[in-house]
Design a protein around this motif. Structure first.
Motif, PDB file in Angstrom:
ATOM      1  N   MET A 158      -3.082   0.824   4.976  1.00 32.23           N
ATOM      2  CA  MET A 158      -3.758   1.760   4.083  1.00 32.23           C
ATOM      3  C   MET A 158      -5.258   1.649   4.309  1.00 32.23           C
ATOM      4  N   CYS A 159      -5.927   2.797   4.416  1.00 30.95           N
ATOM      5  CA  CYS A 159      -7.377   2.837   4.566  1.00 30.95           C
ATOM      6  C   CYS A 159      -8.004   3.472   3.335  1.00 30.95           C
ATOM      7  N   LEU A 160      -9.102   2.895   2.904  1.00 33.72           N
ATOM      8  CA  LEU A 160      -9.911   3.476   1.836  1.00 33.72           C
ATOM      9  C   LEU A 160     -11.182   4.041   2.452  1.00 33.72           C
ATOM     10  N   LEU A 161     -11.378   5.335   2.293  1.00 35.64           N
ATOM     11  CA  LEU A 161     -12.579   6.017   2.758  1.00 35.64           C
ATOM     12  C   LEU A 161     -13.492   6.289   1.572  1.00 35.64           C
ATOM     13  N   ILE A 191      -9.092   8.213  -0.744  1.00 29.78           N
ATOM     14  CA  ILE A 191     -10.487   8.651  -0.773  1.00 29.78           C
ATOM     15  C   ILE A 191     -11.086   8.248  -2.114  1.00 29.78           C
ATOM     16  N   MET A 192     -12.129   7.431  -2.057  1.00 25.85           N
ATOM     17  CA  MET A 192     -12.761   6.910  -3.271  1.00 25.85           C
ATOM     18  C   MET A 192     -14.160   7.482  -3.442  1.00 25.85           C
ATOM     19  N   ASP A 193     -14.523   7.662  -4.696  1.00 21.82           N
ATOM     20  CA  ASP A 193     -15.881   8.082  -5.038  1.00 21.82           C
ATOM     21  C   ASP A 193     -16.201   7.580  -6.433  1.00 21.82           C
ATOM     22  N   LYS A 194     -17.333   6.911  -6.562  1.00 17.89           N
ATOM     23  CA  LYS A 194     -17.807   6.415  -7.855  1.00 17.89           C
ATOM     24  C   LYS A 194     -16.735   5.599  -8.574  1.00 17.89           C
ATOM     25  N   GLY A 195     -16.035   4.760  -7.810  1.00 19.57           N
ATOM     26  CA  GLY A 195     -15.066   3.841  -8.398  1.00 19.57           C
ATOM     27  C   GLY A 195     -13.697   4.411  -8.677  1.00 19.57           C
ATOM     28  N   GLN A 196     -13.498   5.678  -8.366  1.00 24.52           N
ATOM     29  CA  GLN A 196     -12.205   6.307  -8.636  1.00 24.52           C
ATOM     30  C   GLN A 196     -11.490   6.662  -7.341  1.00 24.52           C
ATOM     31  N   LEU A 197     -10.176   6.502  -7.353  1.00 26.05           N
ATOM     32  CA  LEU A 197      -9.349   6.948  -6.239  1.00 26.05           C
ATOM     33  C   LEU A 197      -9.039   8.420  -6.484  1.00 26.05           C
ATOM     34  N   LEU A 198      -9.715   9.295  -5.740  1.00 22.03           N
ATOM     35  CA  LEU A 198      -9.589  10.734  -5.978  1.00 22.03           C
ATOM     36  C   LEU A 198      -8.252  11.277  -5.499  1.00 22.03           C
ATOM     37  N   THR A 199      -7.778  10.736  -4.385  1.00 24.41           N
ATOM     38  CA  THR A 199      -6.478  11.158  -3.858  1.00 24.41           C
ATOM     39  C   THR A 199      -5.967  10.093  -2.911  1.00 24.41           C
ATOM     40  N   LEU A 200      -4.652  10.088  -2.705  1.00 25.53           N
ATOM     41  CA  LEU A 200      -4.007   9.203  -1.747  1.00 25.53           C
ATOM     42  C   LEU A 200      -3.170  10.081  -0.835  1.00 25.53           C
ATOM     43  N   LEU A 201      -3.589  10.172   0.417  1.00 26.80           N
ATOM     44  CA  LEU A 201      -2.994  11.106   1.370  1.00 26.80           C
ATOM     45  C   LEU A 201      -1.950  10.420   2.243  1.00 26.80           C
ATOM     46  N   ASP A 202      -0.837  11.089   2.442  1.00 25.52           N
ATOM     47  CA  ASP A 202       0.139  10.671   3.441  1.00 25.52           C
ATOM     48  C   ASP A 202      -0.402  11.113   4.800  1.00 25.52           C
ATOM     49  N   ASN A 203      -0.619  10.138   5.684  1.00 25.10           N
ATOM     50  CA  ASN A 203      -1.252  10.451   6.957  1.00 25.10           C
ATOM     51  C   ASN A 203      -0.271  10.958   8.012  1.00 25.10           C
ATOM     52  N   ASN A 204       0.992  11.086   7.668  1.00 24.11           N
ATOM     53  CA  ASN A 204       1.985  11.570   8.615  1.00 24.11           C
ATOM     54  C   ASN A 204       1.704  13.027   8.994  1.00 24.11           C
ATOM     55  N   LYS A 205       1.368  13.247  10.260  1.00 24.00           N
ATOM     56  CA  LYS A 205       1.104  14.586  10.802  1.00 24.00           C
ATOM     57  C   LYS A 205      -0.100  15.271  10.140  1.00 24.00           C
ATOM     58  N   LEU A 206      -0.984  14.494   9.519  1.00 26.66           N
ATOM     59  CA  LEU A 206      -2.196  15.062   8.928  1.00 26.66           C
ATOM     60  C   LEU A 206      -3.253  15.235  10.021  1.00 26.66           C
ATOM     61  N   PRO A 207      -3.706  16.454  10.313  1.00 25.36           N
ATOM     62  CA  PRO A 207      -4.739  16.639  11.334  1.00 25.36           C
ATOM     63  C   PRO A 207      -6.048  15.969  10.918  1.00 25.36           C
ATOM     64  N   VAL A 264     -11.120  -0.974   4.504  1.00 21.72           N
ATOM     65  CA  VAL A 264     -12.129  -0.059   3.974  1.00 21.72           C
ATOM     66  C   VAL A 264     -13.048   0.322   5.120  1.00 21.72           C
ATOM     67  N   THR A 265     -13.412   1.597   5.193  1.00 20.41           N
ATOM     68  CA  THR A 265     -14.127   2.082   6.360  1.00 20.41           C
ATOM     69  C   THR A 265     -14.856   3.388   6.063  1.00 20.41           C
ATOM     70  N   HIS A 266     -15.824   3.708   6.929  1.00 24.04           N
ATOM     71  CA  HIS A 266     -16.438   5.039   6.970  1.00 24.04           C
ATOM     72  C   HIS A 266     -15.919   5.831   8.163  1.00 24.04           C
ATOM     73  N   ASP A 267     -15.078   5.204   8.961  1.00 25.40           N
ATOM     74  CA  ASP A 267     -14.676   5.737  10.257  1.00 25.40           C
ATOM     75  C   ASP A 267     -13.436   6.632  10.118  1.00 25.40           C
ATOM     76  N   PHE A 268     -13.656   7.947  10.115  1.00 25.95           N
ATOM     77  CA  PHE A 268     -12.544   8.894   9.973  1.00 25.95           C
ATOM     78  C   PHE A 268     -11.527   8.724  11.093  1.00 25.95           C
ATOM     79  N   TYR A 269     -12.025   8.583  12.319  1.00 24.53           N
ATOM     80  CA  TYR A 269     -11.118   8.497  13.468  1.00 24.53           C
ATOM     81  C   TYR A 269     -10.222   7.268  13.364  1.00 24.53           C
ATOM     82  N   CYS A 270     -10.810   6.119  13.052  1.00 23.60           N
ATOM     83  CA  CYS A 270     -10.020   4.893  12.943  1.00 23.60           C
ATOM     84  C   CYS A 270      -9.007   5.002  11.817  1.00 23.60           C
ATOM     85  N   ALA A 271      -9.433   5.513  10.664  1.00 24.11           N
ATOM     86  CA  ALA A 271      -8.514   5.672   9.532  1.00 24.11           C
ATOM     87  C   ALA A 271      -7.370   6.604   9.900  1.00 24.11           C
ATOM     88  N   HIS A 272      -7.695   7.717  10.529  1.00 25.14           N
ATOM     89  CA  HIS A 272      -6.675   8.703  10.880  1.00 25.14           C
ATOM     90  C   HIS A 272      -5.701   8.161  11.927  1.00 25.14           C
TER      91      HIS A 272
END
Length: 240
Positions: free
Chosen positions: A30-33, A202-218, A186-194
């Protein structure tokens, strides 16, 4: 194997983690962006028991990290800058780390772990002051292999790596996951996370805004979703 349950953390009057919940299973990455200040490193520090949450639980293999030290035996942490002994070579560093952890390892086991990371044999007896960041990371990962870590926490591991070293790092982490490790990065690296992650938070201001299934996600969809969420344009869609 790794679980956050309604974690909250504040410093003075600033809330830095709010109702954070997620799970990472064995063999899962799992990656946190998120931008600086999003709460990513604070999350890692809670799992490392460097910080106490105000409320909620951080569990490793079902054990609250703040209630029992036993779960530390299952955990290896790789920070952005791997702080090993610069005057020691790779072999001596690993022997020393093993002794601190109560592990008895042979030279053959050390070399086998370094073989898995791809650290060249002719570099293993050089002092780490001559190592690149990628080479130092390999020593840290070799320790995780020797320790048979069930949980690996990674903080900005590809920062400062060239593209070739990043690809090599990705391959090493994928192999650890295939062996059953639960990995949180935890990373800023979109390519590595993907490329690496099974799921991306995806986190912002301490909140997990969404949790994406990376299967076949462009990758383009990941980048678009991230920027829309951070700008506030997709908050309602992410929550639905």
């Amino acid at each position: 194997m790794l679980e956050a349950i309604q974690l909250n953390k504040s410093f003075a009057d600033k809330q830095v983690i709010t109702d954070l919940s997620f799970k990472v299973a064995q063999g899962e990455i799992m990656c946190l962006l998120g931008a600086n200040g999003a709460g990513k490193s604070t999350t890692l520090n809670i799992f490392l028991n460097f910080l106490q949450p105000d409320s909620g639980q951080a569990l490793i293999d079902g054990i609250d990290v703040h209630q029992s030290a036993s779960c530390k035996d299952k955990l290896v942490y790789l920070p952005e800058q791997v702080n090993l002994y610069q005057e020691f070579n790779a072999i001596d560093n690993l022997k020393y780390l093993a002794s601190l952890s109560g592990l008895t390892v042979s030279d053959a086991q050390i070399h086998a772990a370094l073989d898995e990371t791809g650290l060249e044999p002719n570099a293993r007896k050089q002092s780490l002051k001559n190592y690149s960041k990628g080479m130092r990371q390999k020593v840290g990962i070799a320790f995780a292999i020797m320790r048979q870590a069930k949980v690996l926490l990674l903080d900005e591991p590809t920062s400062g790596l060239d593209p070739s070293a990043t690809l090599e790092f990705i391959g090493i982490i994928e192999r650890l996951a295939k062996k059953g490790a639960a990995i949180l990065m935890v990373t800023h690296d979109f390519y590595c996370a993907h490329t690496l992650a099974n799921k991306i938070g995806i986190m912002d201001k301490g909140q997990l805004l969404t949790l994406l299934d990376n299967n076949k996600l462009p990758l383009s969809s990941l980048e678009t979703t991230y920027h829309e969420l951070i700008s506030g344009k997709a908050v309602m869609r992410a929550a639905s």
